[in-house]
Design a protein around this motif. Structure first.
Motif, mmCIF file in Angstrom:
data_model
loop_
_atom_site.group_PDB
_atom_site.id
_atom_site.type_symbol
_atom_site.label_atom_id
_atom_site.label_comp_id
_atom_site.label_asym_id
_atom_site.label_seq_id
_atom_site.Cartn_x
_atom_site.Cartn_y
_atom_site.Cartn_z
ATOM 1 N N VAL A 1 -6.196 -7.825 4.937
ATOM 2 C CA VAL A 1 -4.839 -7.412 4.556
ATOM 3 C C VAL A 1 -4.022 -7.070 5.797
ATOM 4 N N ALA B 1 3.082 -8.664 -4.828
ATOM 5 C CA ALA B 1 2.119 -7.772 -4.180
ATOM 6 C C ALA B 1 1.418 -6.892 -5.204
ATOM 7 N N ILE B 2 2.173 -6.374 -6.155
ATOM 8 C CA ILE B 2 1.594 -5.551 -7.225
ATOM 9 C C ILE B 2 0.600 -6.380 -8.040
ATOM 10 N N GLY C 1 -0.967 -9.015 -7.007
ATOM 11 C CA GLY C 1 -2.100 -9.320 -6.145
ATOM 12 C C GLY C 1 -3.087 -8.159 -6.056
ATOM 13 N N ILE C 2 -2.563 -6.944 -6.009
ATOM 14 C CA ILE C 2 -3.446 -5.771 -5.970
ATOM 15 C C ILE C 2 -4.247 -5.669 -7.270
ATOM 16 N N ASP D 1 -6.312 -12.982 -2.939
ATOM 17 C CA ASP D 1 -5.490 -11.855 -3.392
ATOM 18 C C ASP D 1 -5.101 -10.943 -2.231
ATOM 19 N N VAL D 2 -6.071 -10.570 -1.400
ATOM 20 C CA VAL D 2 -5.766 -9.617 -0.323
ATOM 21 C C VAL D 2 -4.875 -10.257 0.737
ATOM 22 N N VAL E 1 -1.408 -10.142 -0.754
ATOM 23 C CA VAL E 1 -0.832 -8.799 -0.638
ATOM 24 C C VAL E 1 -0.382 -8.543 0.795
ATOM 25 N N CYS F 1 2.881 -10.364 1.668
ATOM 26 C CA CYS F 1 4.014 -9.734 0.967
ATOM 27 C C CYS F 1 4.428 -8.444 1.673
ATOM 28 N N LEU F 2 3.454 -7.626 2.058
ATOM 29 C CA LEU F 2 3.758 -6.360 2.731
ATOM 30 C C LEU F 2 4.405 -6.610 4.089
ATOM 31 N N ILE G 1 -0.732 -16.806 -6.177
ATOM 32 C CA ILE G 1 -1.259 -15.867 -7.160
ATOM 33 C C ILE G 1 -1.898 -16.612 -8.337
#
Length: 379
Positions: free
Chosen positions: A8, A171-172, A174-175, A199-200, A203, A206-207, A233
């Protein structure tokens, strides 16, 4: 878990560092979004931020491929590299649209071709988690997989209308996906999971991009970004659920995502809802499903009085409620989850309607004062 947190950080850092470079490239290529009647921004802003996210994803992928813990993910099959190739292709299609505003039919055709290529390359839904239902036809498997990818790509594209909105919602999601896929991976001999890895990384990019994309945004993700996020996703969800055997997983663990068709809808509830509403609304008017307007959910939030930042945060809240509502079933009693869901939904509904209710009270107060004024003057 530490390995995934490291990935991440790599994806976020790489995306954050690439974004200013991509911004200058976008300006040089003329990929600058002009201000249209339906837009919220008031000054021309560069787009093509998807290129920065793709670069961050690629860096994270190559770093992950050299980590011993994740070796099985890359050596057991070629799905990881198929996903990366598809990401490059879908991002290039988005870049072309960011630069030259492609016709929607041409763009949709490109999305479909890329989705079929990815499915043909091995990323397919082989079994549906509905008892013993198995997709026996390879052609049907490819068709279902391609359909899911195209739907998610356009769902994220539809909701990308406010600074930070699409990146935050994905991101949400993905978490939520990451938590679920990690729990499933712990039931296998190896904790390494391609779904969790995608997924990570998702995320992370996106962050990293959000730090440049928060209002007022320095760079828009454009179609290159929204299409990339929708693609990734969905790939993660297909990897996670498309080959599961329901008989091999405990019912309480499997319940939150019993069907790969529902899983993307749960974590991408708002984009899918917005897309369905937009298509129905436009078809009823006799317009093309891709005809632009100012009736999306984020436009409605602004219309009732929310600021851009406030609207984004509340929509993030709704996305989190839908995404984590199912994941919480892994850890808590269903009744406790249902009660918490209702409480949070009521709180979010009040927050959503607060500007409207406040303005309505002010209007009622103004009317009352105007009615009292003549009576007071008569005295």
């Amino acid at each position: 878990m530490r390995v995934y947190l490291f990935i991440v950080a790599i994806a976020a850092t790489a995306t954050f560092l690439f974004t200013p470079i991509v911004r200058h490239v976008a300006i040089g290529m003329g990929a600058v979004g002009r201000v249209r009647a339906r837009d919220v921004h008031t000054i021309p802003t560069p787009r093509m931020g998807g290129l920065a996210m793709l670069l961050g994803f690629t860096v994270a992928m190559f770093v992950a491929s050299h980590i011993p813990f994740l070796n099985i993910v890359f050596h057991s099959n070629h799905q990881a590299w198929v996903i990366l190739i598809g990401a490059v292709l879908i991002c290039l299609l988005g870049i072309a649209d960011d630069c030259w505003d492609l016709d929607w039919m041409l763009k949709l055709s490109g999305q479909l071709l890329i989705s079929v290529f990815v499915a043909w390359g091995g990323l397919q839904i082989i079994s549906l988690p509905l008892g013993s239902l198995v997709i026996a036809s390879p052609s049907l498997s490819i068709a279902i997989t391609a359909f899911l990818i195209v739907v998610s790509i356009n769902a994220v594209n539809f909701v990308d209308g406010l600074d930070g909105l699409a990146a935050g919602i994905v991101a949400i999601g993905g978490i939520a996906f990451g938590i679920y896929s990690y729990v499933l991976a712990r039931t296998s001999p190896s904790y390494a999971s391609l779904a969790t890895l995608v997924d990570v990384m998702l995320v992370g990019i996106c962050l990293g991009f959000l730090l440049h994309n928060w209002h007022p945004a320095k760079l828009f993700m454009g179609d290159s970004g929204s299409m990339l996020l929708g693609y990734l996703i969905t790939c993660a969800s297909i990897v996670m659920t498309g080959r599961l055997d329901p008989a091999s997983i405990h019912a309480t663990i499997y319940l939150p995502a019993f069907m790969p068709i529902l899983l993307p809808i749960l974590v991408l509830f708002l984009p899918v809802l917005d897309m369905i509403m937009a298509i129905v609304r436009r078809l009823r008017k006799g317009q093309s499903p891709m005809h632009p307007d100012r009736m999306h959910l984020h436009h409605r939030m602004l219309a009732i009085g929310h600021t851009v930042q406030g609207a984004v945060l509340i929509l993030w809240g709704w996305a989190a409620l839908m995404a984590f509502g199912s994941v919480m079933l892994l850890f808590f009693d269903p009744w406790a989850v249902a009660i918490g869901f209702v409480v949070c939904a009521v709180a979010l509904l009040l927050a959503t309607m607060l500007p409207y209710l406040r303005r309505r009270n002010e209007d009622m107060g103004t009317v009352a004062d105007s009615e009292d004024a003549p009576a007071h003057h008569a005295k």
